[in-house]
Motif scaffolding. Structure first.
Motif, short mmCIF file in Angstrom:
data_model
loop_
_atom_site.label_atom_id
_atom_site.label_comp_id
_atom_site.label_asym_id
_atom_site.label_seq_id
_atom_site.Cartn_x
_atom_site.Cartn_y
_atom_site.Cartn_z
N TRP A 47 0.90 -1.39 -0.03
CA TRP A 47 0.07 0.05 0.04
C TRP A 47 0.95 1.37 -0.13
O TRP A 47 0.73 2.09 -0.65
N ASN A 48 1.77 1.25 0.80
CA ASN A 48 2.60 2.58 1.14
C ASN A 48 3.26 3.03 -0.33
O ASN A 48 3.44 4.07 -0.80
N GLU A 49 3.87 1.72 -1.00
CA GLU A 49 4.54 2.15 -2.07
C GLU A 49 3.56 2.54 -3.49
O GLU A 49 3.68 3.49 -4.12
N LEU A 50 2.45 1.87 -3.36
CA LEU A 50 1.33 2.28 -4.39
C LEU A 50 1.00 3.59 -3.91
O LEU A 50 0.84 4.68 -5.07
N TYR A 51 0.57 4.17 -2.81
CA TYR A 51 0.12 5.41 -2.41
C TYR A 51 1.20 6.34 -2.66
O TYR A 51 0.82 7.65 -3.09
N SER A 52 2.16 6.14 -2.45
CA SER A 52 3.37 7.01 -2.63
C SER A 52 3.43 7.26 -4.18
O SER A 52 3.85 8.71 -4.42
N ASN A 53 3.53 6.56 -5.00
CA ASN A 53 3.52 6.61 -6.32
C ASN A 53 2.35 7.46 -6.93
O ASN A 53 2.48 8.45 -7.76
N TYR A 54 1.23 7.16 -6.41
CA TYR A 54 -0.20 7.99 -6.62
C TYR A 54 0.14 9.28 -6.48
O TYR A 54 -0.26 10.22 -7.27
N THR A 55 0.36 9.57 -5.30
CA THR A 55 0.35 11.00 -4.79
C THR A 55 1.42 11.88 -5.49
O THR A 55 1.19 13.03 -5.87
N MET A 56 2.62 11.19 -5.96
CA MET A 56 3.83 11.91 -6.72
C MET A 56 3.11 11.99 -8.32
O MET A 56 3.44 13.19 -8.92
N ALA A 57 2.19 11.17 -8.58
CA ALA A 57 1.84 10.95 -10.14
C ALA A 57 1.04 12.22 -10.26
O ALA A 57 0.76 12.99 -11.31
N MET A 58 0.04 12.36 -9.22
CA MET A 58 -1.09 13.28 -9.18
C MET A 58 -0.47 14.67 -8.85
O MET A 58 -1.10 15.62 -9.70
N LYS A 59 0.60 14.70 -8.43
CA LYS A 59 1.33 16.09 -8.10
C LYS A 59 2.07 16.57 -9.41
O LYS A 59 2.07 17.75 -9.80
#
Length: 385
Positions: free
Chosen positions: A162-174
């Motif tokens: 989860w942490n790896e996926l969510y970290s990539n998601y937040t950076m992708a959105m940003k």
């Protein structure tokens, strides 16, 4: 002199007799006229005025000509919205509404097969209206827009990835960096259990595959099928006829993610990852042409249909040979006039709902009145969708 008086008395008597006879005749005629034009009711209840005899703008909200419940076949993700509308409509009119959820394409097939239904509310694709076969009314109203999201529950956050996926998601959105988006979709399709409904029965599944095609094109060297192949190879992929079947597994932690609408996540009290406009199929005018660049093939009743992407709209129409047609028309009018209230469910109401039709003659007069009054706007024929 006496003879004159006697003659006068005789004249008075004659005149009096004629007056009495005239009065009697007039009275008889009057009574006959009353009886001729008066038709007493068989009951003591006053007969209602037919709504078809007065302008629609003055039709009372309470139905007087409806018979039986209004049966609504609705895209499963919007059951909560229509349960709410059904109760509000009954409170106002006294008419019961039975809400039957399911996949839009499969519901259309059931209608074509002869199911008893009053109102059809498919999501996303006007093809669902056309799949009603000889019960296709030739018109539909788009009244709310929605957008796709990736749905999950608190259990998902306990996954080791989860942490790896969510970290990539937040950076992708940003940042919108392709590498972050690639990492996100790779992890999503390979490291988590994922529910995707059957695209041939449920548009949510269709949208899911379109999103994966778009992600492959954008973030995996224009490979349309890159992430779709990863999903198909995922041993934890789960299928169902409708996304509604994934709610219980999500809430119990047996499933990590599914693709659905933002409004569905809100109505089911689930968390979701918002997608950017170019991936969400929301109503973003600048993205409409981009959406239509992608297509996915589905099979319905032996037909192979190539469905191109378009924004998530919820349509409403009344099939041919609908049960309780008058009640159905009143229900459609009610929804159109109360569409702004639906924003509480996370959808975007269309301020002037859009009426599409193949021919003006197909549309009920009450619905055309709403168009003429400016409550609805004309969107063209179905090919314009």
């Amino acid at each position: 002199m006496a003879e004159g008086k006697n003659a006068l008395k005789t004249l008075y008597k004659a005149i009096s007799s004629y007056l009495i006879i005239a009065i009697i005749v007039i009275a008889i005629v009057a009574v006959a006229a009353v009886l001729l034009f008066y038709h007493p009711s068989k009951t003591t209840t006053t007969s209602p005025v037919s709504s078809s005899s007065i302008p629609s703008s003055t039709v009372p909200t309470t139905s007087t000509t409806s018979s039986g419940p209004v049966i609504v076949y609705v895209a499963g993700a919007y059951k909560a919205i229509f349960d709410y509308l059904a109760q509000q409509f009954k409170n106002q009119t006294g008419i019961t509404v039975d809400v039957v959820p399911g996949g839009s394409f499969s519901l259309a097939s059931q209608i074509a097969a002869g199911d008893k239904v009053s109102v059809f509310v498919p999501v996303a694709y006007i093809q669902a209206v056309e799949l009603e076969g000889n019960r296709d009314p030739g018109w539909a109203i788009a009244f709310i827009s929605d957008q796709m999201a990736i749905i999950y529950s608190n259990y998902t956050t306990q996954s080791p990835y989860w942490n790896e996926l969510y970290s990539n998601y937040t950076m992708a959105m940003k940042t919108n960096e392709s590498q972050y988006w690639y990492n996100f979709f790779y992890l999503l399709t390979t490291k988590f259990s994922l529910g995707i409904s059957n695209p041939s029965s449920d548009p949510e599944g269709l949208y899911a595959y379109l999103i994966l095609k778009m992600a492959g094109y954008l973030y995996a060297n224009k490979s349309f099928d890159y992430f779709i192949k990863l999903v198909d190879q995922n041993p934890n992929l789960r299928n169902a006829s409708t996304t509604a079947d994934f709610v219980a597994p999500l809430k119990s932690g047996q499933l990590d993610f599914t693709f659905s609408y933002v409004s569905y996540a809100i109505s089911q009290h689930l968390d979701y990852l918002k997608l950017p406009p170019w991936l969400s199929f929301g109503y973003y005018p600048n993205e409409t042409k981009w959406y239509s660049f992608f297509f996915y093939k589905i099979n319905v009743n032996g037909q192979t249909l190539k469905i191109y992407g378009n924004p998530v709209y919820l349509y409403i129409t009344i099939p041919v040979n609908a049960t309780n047609e008058q009640g159905a028309i009143e229900f459609v009018e009610f929804i159109v006039q109360h569409v702004q209230e639906l924003s509480i469910f996370g959808v975007t109401p269309v301020t002037h709902p859009i009426l599409f039709y193949q021919s003006k003659s197909y549309v009920p007069s009450q619905i055309l009145n709403l168009l003429n009054e400016g409550v609805l706007q004309y969107g063209g024929n179905f090919s314009a969708v």
